[in-house]
Structures are given as structure tokens and as C-alpha cells.
Design an enzyme around this catalytic site. Structure first.
Site, short mmCIF file in Angstrom:
data_model
loop_
_atom_site.label_atom_id
_atom_site.label_comp_id
_atom_site.label_asym_id
_atom_site.label_seq_id
_atom_site.Cartn_x
_atom_site.Cartn_y
_atom_site.Cartn_z
N ASP A 1 120.46 45.55 -81.24
CA ASP A 1 121.99 45.70 -81.39
C ASP A 1 122.55 46.90 -81.67
O ASP A 1 122.10 47.47 -82.82
CB ASP A 1 122.70 44.48 -81.97
CG ASP A 1 122.22 43.11 -81.03
OD1 ASP A 1 122.39 43.16 -80.05
OD2 ASP A 1 121.63 42.25 -81.68
N GLU B 1 126.59 33.27 -74.05
CA GLU B 1 125.29 33.76 -74.68
C GLU B 1 125.87 33.71 -76.04
O GLU B 1 126.62 34.71 -76.79
CB GLU B 1 124.81 35.21 -74.16
CG GLU B 1 123.72 35.57 -74.73
CD GLU B 1 123.25 37.05 -74.15
OE1 GLU B 1 122.79 37.73 -75.00
OE2 GLU B 1 123.49 37.08 -72.91
#
Length: 257
Positions: A57, A46
Site C-alpha cells: 500500500d 473491499e
């Protein structure tokens, strides 16, 4: 059949998806890390497209994005790095990022260029379901790109089934509504993943957020087809003078303890 489809046909448990930020720790580390991940025993790569405002994030990946951007990483640079990567990497590769820079590049051009390079799918957390259905899904389908939606413990069954119907490749089961890199109660995560398992979804389920080592990986894999490690791996890469060695050591720790 797509590479992701073939992978899940051949292997339905213990699948290791490893995330890292393209252009980190150095601009030209992208392909060496991808090659090392394949050699070390990862199943899916990924690849994060750095963005200045990565809302989903945590601090580790946010920092890696800032470093990568400072290194000069852009979508155009990344796609240039990936131009011939299929001669050296056979694993499924999924690009993960946010919609704004993709739209700036041009969504259709991005999908065309990504597919031409050999990318298998996309994860774009802030692409709304409605816009996917009405605008972007058909573009992805024309290019043969899988699209992976994220679900959380708070996602209703109705919405889960809708996202499962729209997704291809796998369902990304976020273990909580918090950001990446934070610790999770794996017992609670297990209950959530068991609920998904009982729904007999069309797509395989990969668990993410809070997976950092062999213990948390194995725990997640008890209830899902596999798990995604991101922040812990990115942190391991920080300051690495030999990324191939770092990758090998990290993956061995996850697989073997």
C-alpha cells in the site's frame, strides 16, 4: 453460488469495487460507510484490515491504517462490527489484509468467524501460493470463502494460469508492481489487461492500483470486468464529518463524472 459468483453472472462489465480501511476515519465508521457504498451504487466492498506494515500500500492507505489502529481497530473489533451487517448490506464483501495479524488471530478461527459474519472472500497479498495450496486453501474452502490472488504485468503466463486455477471470485489485476495510489499510464495498463482478456481466464478480471475517477475507471473497464478504487476513496474520507454524503458524492463522480 457465492455472492461474487452471482454478481459476475448478472453483470460482466463496469463492476465497481471500492476499498476502504476498516475503522477509518473513525472507529465506528465501518458499517455506515458500507451501507452508504451500497446505496450509492458500488458493486463490491473491499474492506481493509489495518496493519502496521502494509507493504503493497501507498502512503494514503498506510496513513489510514495507522489512524485506524490508533482508533483501536483490531481483527476482533472488526469481526464484532460485522456480526450483524448482513441485515443491512447485501453487496459482496471481501476482506483485504496481511497474513501476520490473521495468523495471530488464528487462521481457522478467522475464516470461521468471517464466514459466520457473512464475509464472502479474502485478499491476502503476502500469503504464498505454496502455503495456500498445502495449508490454507482447504480451510477457506470449508468455510465457503473465495480467495483472490493478485497478478501483475510481470506475472508469467504459466503462473497466471496457475493462480487463475487457484482463485475464486475474481483475479485482481494489479496495474503495475508499484504500490497503491500511484499514477499509471492507462494505455500501458490497457495493453496488459487485453493480454489477460485474450487468455480466456476462468475468473473475471478486476483492475486495480491507479484507478481514481471516472476517466481511469472507464478506461480500465474497457479491458476488464471492472475496476477497484482504493486510495482516492480513502483520501476523500479523510476528515469527513458526514461519511454518507462523502460516499454518495464520490461514487456519483466515478459513475457519472
Amino acid at each position: 453460488m457465492t455472492r461474487l459468483g452471482h454478481l459476475f453472472l448478472q453483470k460482466d462489465a463496469g463492476i465497481l469495487n471500492v476499498y476502504f480501511t476498516a475503522g477509518y476515519p473513525s472507529l465506528h465508521d465501518t458499517l455506515p460507510i458500507m451501507k452508504a457504498l451500497e446505496e450509492a451504487g458500488a458493486d463490491i466492498i473491499e474492506l481493509g484490515m489495518p496493519y502496521s506494515d502494509p507493504l503493497a500500500d501507498g502512503p494514503v492507505i498506510q496513513q489510514s491504517s495507522m489512524v485506524a489502529l490508533d482508533n483501536g481497530m483490531t481483527i476482533a473489533t472488526l469481526l464484532g462490527q460485522l456480526k450483524d451487517f448482513r441485515s443491512e448490506v447485501s453487496l459482496p464483501v471481501v476482506l483485504m489484509g496481511y497474513i501476520n495479524p490473521v495468523l495471530q488471530y488464528g487462521f481457522e478461527k478467522f475464516c470461521t468467524d468471517a464466514a459466520a459474519a457473512g464475509v464472502d472472500g479474502l485478499i491476502i497479498p503476502d500469503l504464498p501460493e505454496f502455503e495456500f495450496e498445502t495449508i490454507y486453501g482447504s480451510v477457506l474452502a470449508r468455510q465457503g470463502l473465495d480467495f483472490i490472488f493478485l497478478v501483475t504485468p510481470e506475472t508469467s503466463e504459466e503462473r497466471l494460469r496457475k493462480l487463475d486455477a487457484l482463485s475464486n471470485g475474481f483475479i485482481y489485476a494489479v496495474s503495475s508492481s508499484s504500490t497503491t495510489g500511484t499514477d499509471k499510464n492507462m494505455e500501458e495498463v490497457g495493453v496488459y489487461l487485453e493480454r489477460l482478456k485474450s487468455m480466456n481466464l476462468r475468473n473475471p478480471v478486476m483492475a486495480g492500483f491507479g484507478i481514481r475517477d471516472k476517466q481511469t475507471f472507464d478506461s480500465a473497464c474497457l479491458h476488464a470486468n471492472g475496476a477497484i478504487i482504493g486510495s482516492a476513496f480513502v483520501k476523500a474520507l479523510e476528515g469527513s464529518a458526514d461519511v454518507a454524503h462523502t460516499v454518495k458524492k464520490f461514487i456519483a463522480g466515478v459513475r457519472n463524472g
